[in-house]
Design an enzyme around this catalytic site. Sequence first.
Site, short mmCIF file in Angstrom:
data_model
loop_
_atom_site.label_atom_id
_atom_site.label_comp_id
_atom_site.label_asym_id
_atom_site.label_seq_id
_atom_site.Cartn_x
_atom_site.Cartn_y
_atom_site.Cartn_z
N LEU A 29 0.85 -1.19 0.00
CA LEU A 29 0.00 0.00 0.00
C LEU A 29 0.89 1.25 0.00
O LEU A 29 1.60 1.51 0.97
CB LEU A 29 -0.92 0.01 1.22
CG LEU A 29 -1.72 -1.28 1.49
CD1 LEU A 29 -2.74 -1.04 2.61
CD2 LEU A 29 -2.43 -1.77 0.23
N ALA A 30 0.84 1.98 -1.09
CA ALA A 30 1.74 3.13 -1.24
C ALA A 30 1.03 4.31 -1.87
O ALA A 30 1.64 5.12 -2.57
CB ALA A 30 2.95 2.71 -2.08
N ALA A 31 -0.27 4.41 -1.66
CA ALA A 31 -1.04 5.46 -2.34
C ALA A 31 -1.22 6.71 -1.49
O ALA A 31 -1.57 7.77 -2.00
CB ALA A 31 -2.41 4.92 -2.75
N ARG A 73 1.29 13.78 7.41
CA ARG A 73 2.05 14.11 8.61
C ARG A 73 3.54 14.36 8.34
O ARG A 73 4.26 14.88 9.17
CB ARG A 73 1.86 13.00 9.66
CG ARG A 73 0.46 12.94 10.22
CD ARG A 73 0.14 11.62 10.93
NE ARG A 73 -0.24 10.56 9.99
CZ ARG A 73 -0.64 9.35 10.35
NH1 ARG A 73 -0.72 9.03 11.64
NH2 ARG A 73 -0.97 8.43 9.45
N LYS A 97 5.25 10.06 0.92
CA LYS A 97 5.87 9.40 2.10
C LYS A 97 6.72 8.20 1.73
O LYS A 97 7.84 8.06 2.22
CB LYS A 97 4.78 9.00 3.09
CG LYS A 97 5.36 8.28 4.31
CD LYS A 97 4.41 8.19 5.45
CE LYS A 97 3.24 7.29 5.18
NZ LYS A 97 2.41 7.13 6.38
N GLY A 137 -8.56 5.27 2.18
CA GLY A 137 -8.16 4.41 3.29
C GLY A 137 -7.57 3.08 2.84
O GLY A 137 -7.64 2.71 1.67
N ARG A 169 37.86 13.14 -5.65
CA ARG A 169 36.63 13.14 -6.46
C ARG A 169 36.57 11.94 -7.41
O ARG A 169 37.54 11.21 -7.56
CB ARG A 169 36.52 14.49 -7.16
CG ARG A 169 36.29 15.62 -6.13
CD ARG A 169 36.37 16.98 -6.77
NE ARG A 169 35.50 17.07 -7.92
CZ ARG A 169 35.64 17.97 -8.89
NH1 ARG A 169 36.61 18.86 -8.83
NH2 ARG A 169 34.81 17.99 -9.91
N LYS A 218 40.96 15.02 -8.82
CA LYS A 218 39.77 14.70 -9.63
C LYS A 218 40.17 13.89 -10.84
O LYS A 218 41.07 14.29 -11.57
CB LYS A 218 39.09 16.00 -10.07
CG LYS A 218 37.76 15.78 -10.72
CD LYS A 218 37.53 16.73 -11.87
CE LYS A 218 37.81 16.09 -13.19
NZ LYS A 218 37.68 16.95 -14.34
N ALA A 243 53.87 22.17 -2.51
CA ALA A 243 52.69 22.87 -1.99
C ALA A 243 52.17 23.87 -3.01
O ALA A 243 52.94 24.59 -3.64
CB ALA A 243 53.05 23.59 -0.70
C1 UD1 Z 1 -2.20 1.88 9.71
C2 UD1 Z 1 -3.23 0.94 10.34
C3 UD1 Z 1 -2.93 0.83 11.83
C4 UD1 Z 1 -1.53 0.32 12.05
C5 UD1 Z 1 -0.51 1.18 11.31
C6 UD1 Z 1 0.84 0.50 11.35
C7 UD1 Z 1 -5.29 1.18 9.05
C8 UD1 Z 1 -6.64 1.76 9.02
N1 UD1 Z 1 -4.55 1.47 10.12
O1 UD1 Z 1 -2.38 3.15 10.28
O2 UD1 Z 1 -3.86 -0.07 12.44
O3 UD1 Z 1 -1.23 0.30 13.43
O4 UD1 Z 1 -0.89 1.36 9.94
O5 UD1 Z 1 1.85 1.30 10.81
O6 UD1 Z 1 -4.94 0.47 8.15
N2 UD1 Z 1 -2.49 3.97 2.07
C9 UD1 Z 1 -3.00 3.76 0.80
N3 UD1 Z 1 -4.22 4.27 0.49
C10 UD1 Z 1 -4.97 4.96 1.38
C11 UD1 Z 1 -4.46 5.15 2.67
C12 UD1 Z 1 -3.21 4.64 2.98
O7 UD1 Z 1 -2.36 3.14 -0.04
O8 UD1 Z 1 -6.08 5.38 1.00
C13 UD1 Z 1 -1.16 3.44 2.39
C14 UD1 Z 1 -0.20 4.53 2.83
O9 UD1 Z 1 0.53 5.03 1.71
C15 UD1 Z 1 0.70 3.78 3.82
C16 UD1 Z 1 -0.18 2.68 4.36
O10 UD1 Z 1 -1.27 2.57 3.48
O11 UD1 Z 1 1.83 3.21 3.18
C17 UD1 Z 1 -0.66 2.97 5.78
O12 UD1 Z 1 -1.40 4.18 5.78
P1 UD1 Z 1 -1.30 5.21 6.99
O13 UD1 Z 1 -2.18 6.34 6.68
O14 UD1 Z 1 0.11 5.49 7.30
O15 UD1 Z 1 -1.94 4.33 8.16
P2 UD1 Z 1 -1.71 4.49 9.71
O16 UD1 Z 1 -2.50 5.63 10.20
O17 UD1 Z 1 -0.28 4.49 10.04
CA CA Z 2 1.53 4.58 8.88
#
Ligand code: UD1
Ligand code: CA
Length: 474
Positions: A29-31, A36, A43, A101, A351, A369, A398
């Site tokens: 999951l990297a979306a 923060r 991120k 989410g 270098r 270099k 020198a």
């Molecule tokens: C999440 C978990 C939490 C856990 C924590 C561990 C959920 C709801 N919560 O919280 O229980 O303790 O990770 O680190 O899953 N992402 C998407 N699409 C989205 C939202 C997020 O791909 O719509 C990816 C983010 O890029 C990230 C990962 O999901 O890599 C986690 O998302 P993040 O928002 O950091 O979740 P946490 O609040 O840390």
């Molecule tokens: Ca997280």
Amino acid sequence: MSNKGNNLIKFPELDKSIKHQSMLAIAILAAGKGTRMKSSIPKVLQPLGGKTLLQRVLETCLILKPEKCFLIVGHKSDKVMQSLPNENDLLSFVIQKPQNGTGHAVQQLIPYLADFKGDLLVLNGDVPLLKSETIQKLIKKHKDSNCDVTFLTSLLTNPKGYGRVFSESNGKVNEIIEDKDCNETQLKNKLTNAGIYCFKWNKLVKVLEKLSSNNKQNEIYLTDSISQLESACHLEAEQEEVMGINDKIQLAQCEKALQARICNYWMSEGVTITNPESCSISEDANFGQDVIIEPQTHIRGKCDIGNGCVLGPGSLIKDSIIGKNSSVTLSVLNNCEIKDFVSIGPFANIRPHSKISENCRIGNFVEVKQSTINKNTKINHLSYIGDSSLGKNVNIGAGTITANFDGFNKHKTVIGDHTKTGANSVLVAPIDIGSKVTIAGGSTITKDVPSGSLALERSKQHIKLGWTNSKEAN
Ligand code: UD1
Ligand code: CA
């Protein structure tokens, strides 16, 4: 030279003992935006120990040789996709827009896994210190327990921000409640969700569609699937391994943990690191026996350091090879090769594409270099040697400068064996200076100098005797 460390601390090469797992798919999951982080960089592309968070997560799980690996991207998806070379067809990018989410992220996979009968391993892209052995243990527990989902948990000293895991004494999990949705009593629970799950896909897919966003963040939580599946198990992991990164403070904490992991490994292999907390070492560095790393020294990229070298204090060494018993003091080395018994610094800048042979001495305020320097040559003070080739036993006085740039092009300087340049010589390239040549101090040399000769180019000194007295008389 040792390279034993590699398999322990850096991304292992694909482990040949692990067979292709046709019943395993992976989703990273990297979306998310990573609000923060307060950064313009997504991120998962934030750097940790010279690699992005995403690169780390990906390399850790690709070792499992899954059937498919999905990368869910959304926020600045182009940048995220470009950051990864998709060398094999294993990786598929799936766009999540908008980002509603983690549960919504996994919902995007439904069309891609229609006939899939195996397990789906889901990894949050912001948990970079996880070891592949731990994922393997998770998969094993998942298979042994036959639960619908098995996920990683950890008892954290500071669980703030993490989802809390509520389980029974037999280990079965009832639910995960997100930090923001917990009441005060629930917040006291320190058993946290690491964001790494192994699901039976056919079970998860039925639950995914039913997830709601009825929570404080109005998001579809993947964590809500836990209570809706028939059986959920967890495996407890080391606190350090499951650190999630949401902000720059956690990024720094992870960097510290990663550095401790690397330094401890090398100390256990016999390297002396006098003040590990002040140093940083890349996972792609190798050290021989009895190497000493003094404080404030940073080893980046791919480095190979031979037995008995002393690095630092205060040095930056990047992508370089150093032979045995050489020393680098308060200096910078970048993409160069240094042989045995060479002394560098203090305050030298070596270098890229420089090669320095055995027993050379490169002293203070010397910049080298793209030059080759043969054995026993000394460049002790205040010099610039660029695009040059120096022979053996050369002594550079020198302030000697190779003037290699005519405003348009760079030119080469060649200096033969046993040649000496006097202080403040300027050697205007292209120029060929033979062996056993002496260049008189203060000379600007513009023509080639044959071997065995003295080259002198400076105006005659004039002396006016009695000059001061005659002025005072007026
Ligand atoms: C999440 C978990 C939490 C856990 C924590 C561990 C959920 C709801 N919560 O919280 O229980 O303790 O990770 O680190 O899953 N992402 C998407 N699409 C989205 C939202 C997020 O791909 O719509 C990816 C983010 O890029 C990230 C990962 O999901 O890599 C986690 O998302 P993040 O928002 O950091 O979740 P946490 O609040 O840390
Ligand atoms: Ca997280």
